[in-house]
Design an enzyme around this catalytic site. Structure first.
Site, PDB file in Angstrom:
ATOM      1  N   GLU A 328       0.827  -1.191   0.000  1.00 23.35           N
ATOM      2  CA  GLU A 328       0.000   0.000   0.000  1.00 23.35           C
ATOM      3  C   GLU A 328       0.871   1.255   0.000  1.00 23.35           C
ATOM      4  OE1 GLU A 328      -2.570  -0.839   3.281  1.00 23.35           O
ATOM      5  OE2 GLU A 328      -1.042  -0.447   4.788  1.00 23.35           O
ATOM      6  N   CYS A 329       0.468   2.214  -0.795  1.00 24.76           N
ATOM      7  CA  CYS A 329       1.086   3.524  -0.943  1.00 24.76           C
ATOM      8  C   CYS A 329       2.583   3.396  -1.231  1.00 24.76           C
ATOM      9  CB  CYS A 329       0.811   4.394   0.284  1.00 24.76           C
ATOM     10  SG  CYS A 329       0.851   6.170  -0.088  1.00 24.76           S
ATOM     11  N   GLY A 330       3.468   3.739  -0.291  1.00 27.53           N
ATOM     12  CA  GLY A 330       4.890   3.654  -0.559  1.00 27.53           C
ATOM     13  C   GLY A 330       5.332   2.266  -0.975  1.00 27.53           C
ATOM     14  N   MET A 333       4.374   1.823  -4.549  1.00 28.29           N
ATOM     15  CA  MET A 333       5.328   2.520  -5.412  1.00 28.29           C
ATOM     16  C   MET A 333       6.574   1.665  -5.634  1.00 28.29           C
ATOM     17  SD  MET A 333       4.960   6.294  -3.664  1.00 28.29           S
ATOM     18  CE  MET A 333       6.328   7.026  -4.570  1.00 28.29           C
ATOM     19  N   SER A 429      -2.106  -0.842  -3.963  1.00 27.19           N
ATOM     20  CA  SER A 429      -2.853   0.389  -4.215  1.00 27.19           C
ATOM     21  C   SER A 429      -2.257   1.500  -3.377  1.00 27.19           C
ATOM     22  CB  SER A 429      -4.343   0.225  -3.875  1.00 27.19           C
ATOM     23  OG  SER A 429      -4.582   0.479  -2.512  1.00 27.19           O
TER      24      SER A 429
END
Length: 455
Positions: A328-330, A333, A429
């Site tokens: 999730e998030c970082g 990425m 995500s």
């Protein structure tokens, strides 16, 4: 039944200094020998990291929108069993939450759920008699919110303090102290909020300075003596589950954003959680059957992450072999092809076939209700989990027909398609999900890992 002293530090707005006051109180009371249990209102990750370091006990999020009242009270009770005091830091202004029309998710809402008094921090710069009017407005806006007292922050001088005290004599609201302007004790911040503890070299001295600042200008004995005792219902000792599977989770300077309840629920579902560092470790932990990659600041460590080619390849192979990976998030990425920062491209794991580019302003902010659009490692189609989204990067060049894993609804009831899957068992995500909003999601993830291990 045990009882403790408990209160919420709220602010009139974001940026009024409530975090500095909160950290100062936590550090000062801990220094006096109190067992201080910290909590944070809302979805923030960085404030709880500072709480944990200042108080010496892990801080936990209490969010009135992502979690229902029973869950909030259960978390509060769980972690205050052996505490002497509980300090909850508020979010934004006292009455700010999910909506401008009602209180859900606000600090005021949480104070009612937990029956905790509020100490309101007011930035008194450039104010005199108007400070009393502001205080009366906050106290009168919702009489059911128990404001126990006021702390004025950023007071300019002794004369300014005297003027503020005279103004407050026109009210019946207790003034608990006046904190002078002290730029040297403020906690550094950046685009996503405060700087994480791992990025601050003089952290302990800052906490000590905050404690000194609070001790000198607030009467802590008077504050603690006048707070009501908060009853804490006893809990039965829980029998820990024998781990069924081992799950690695990224934990280092680049990845540190985890709701503590997420980790607890994974353990409660039968996971042994094994921390590892995508920045420093060259190999994944041994005998793991799943990966959990939380958020953080991967862009600040992009060079080091890119240089660690061996681990990036190991994670890509782990995913390709069908082991469950949740990001999730970082962490999400990190699983893309690259992170672009200042026109430089840093290669990442390459599991998702697109790149993330850092932007000059935030790309998304707010609460999200997620409904799974397909069967995933978090559950079957239709599973609902709540979370929060806040990031400055954006995805580039997503395939037009690529399916999404999430149907997402925001606070304005707008819907969107988000989230991606890869290699059947990898899910990522930008949204930070709070598993306590649906504990079955944590159990489903552990089950997916255990099933893959048994093959």
């Amino acid at each position: 039944m045990n009882s403790i002293k408990g209160f919420i530090i709220a602010g009139t707005r974001s940026g009024c200094g409530k975090t500095s006051v909160t950290l100062g109180l936590m550090a000062a009371l801990a220094r006096r020998g109190y067992r201080v249990q910290p909590f944070k209102t809302g979805p923030d990750f960085i404030d709880p990291e500072h709480h944990t370091r200042a108080a010496g006990r892990i801080s936990h999020n209490l969010d009135g929108w992502m979690l229902d009242g029973n869950t909030i009270r259960d978390i509060f009770s769980r972690y205050t069993q052996d505490a002497d005091a509980a300090i909850v830091e508020g979010v934004m202004g006292l009455y700010d939450g999910f909506s401008a029309l009602e209180e859900t998710g606000s600090t005021a809402h949480l104070s009612k759920e937990l029956n905790l008094p509020v100490i309101l921090v007011v930035d008194a710069r450039s104010m005199a008699r108007s400070a009393a009017a502001l205080v009366l407005g906050f106290c009168g806006f919702d009489p059911d919110t128990a404001i126990a007292g006021i702390i004025f922050n950023r007071v300019g001088s002794k004369n300014h303090e005297q003027t503020l005290r005279e103004a407050m004599s026109l009210t019946e609201v207790p003034l608990l102290g006046c904190l002078p302007q002290r730029d040297d004790v403020s906690t550094p911040s950046r685009h996503l909020g405060l700087v994480t503890p791992e990025h601050i070299l003089d952290l302990e001295s800052r906490y000590a300075s905050l404690a000194d600042w609070v001790e000198e200008h607030l009467d802590l004995d008077l504050i603690m003596d006048n707070l009501p005792d908060i009853p804490i219902p006893p809990r039965f000792d829980e029998v820990p589950m024998i781990p069924r599977t081992r799950i690695g989770y990224a934990k280092d300077i680049a990845f540190s954003f985890y709701y503590e309840e997420n980790l607890r629920l994974l353990r409660e579902s039968g996971a042994e959680l094994v921390p590892f560092s995508p920045v420093e470790d060259k190999e994944l932990p041994e005998d793991i059957s799943g990966l959990y990659l939380g958020g953080g600041y991967p862009e600040l460590s992009a060079f080091d992450l890119a240089q660690n080619t061996k681990l990036r390849r190991a994670i890509a192979e782990f995913s390709a072999d069908g082991f469950p990976v949740y990001a999730e998030c970082g962490g999400f990425m990190y699983l893309t092809e690259s992170i672009c920062k200042d026109d430089r491209f840093f290669p990442m794991c390459g599991i998702f076939p697109f790149r993330c580019t850092m932007k000059s302003r935030f790309q998304a902010l707010g609460y999200r209700e997620v409904r799974l659009s397909q069967d995933t490692i978090l559950g079957p189609t239709g599973t609902i989990v709540r979370g929060h989204e806040f990031h400055y990067s954006a995805i580039d060049e997503v395939e037009e027909n690529r399916p999404h894993a999430f149907a997402v609804t925001d606070k304005n009831n707008r819907t969107s398609a988000e989230g991606f899957t890869a290699n059947e068992n990898t899910l990522g995500s930008y949204i930070h999900l709070h598993f306590a909003s649906n504990p079955q999601a944590a159990a489903n993830f552990v089950e997916a890992c255990a099933e893959r291990e048994s093959r």
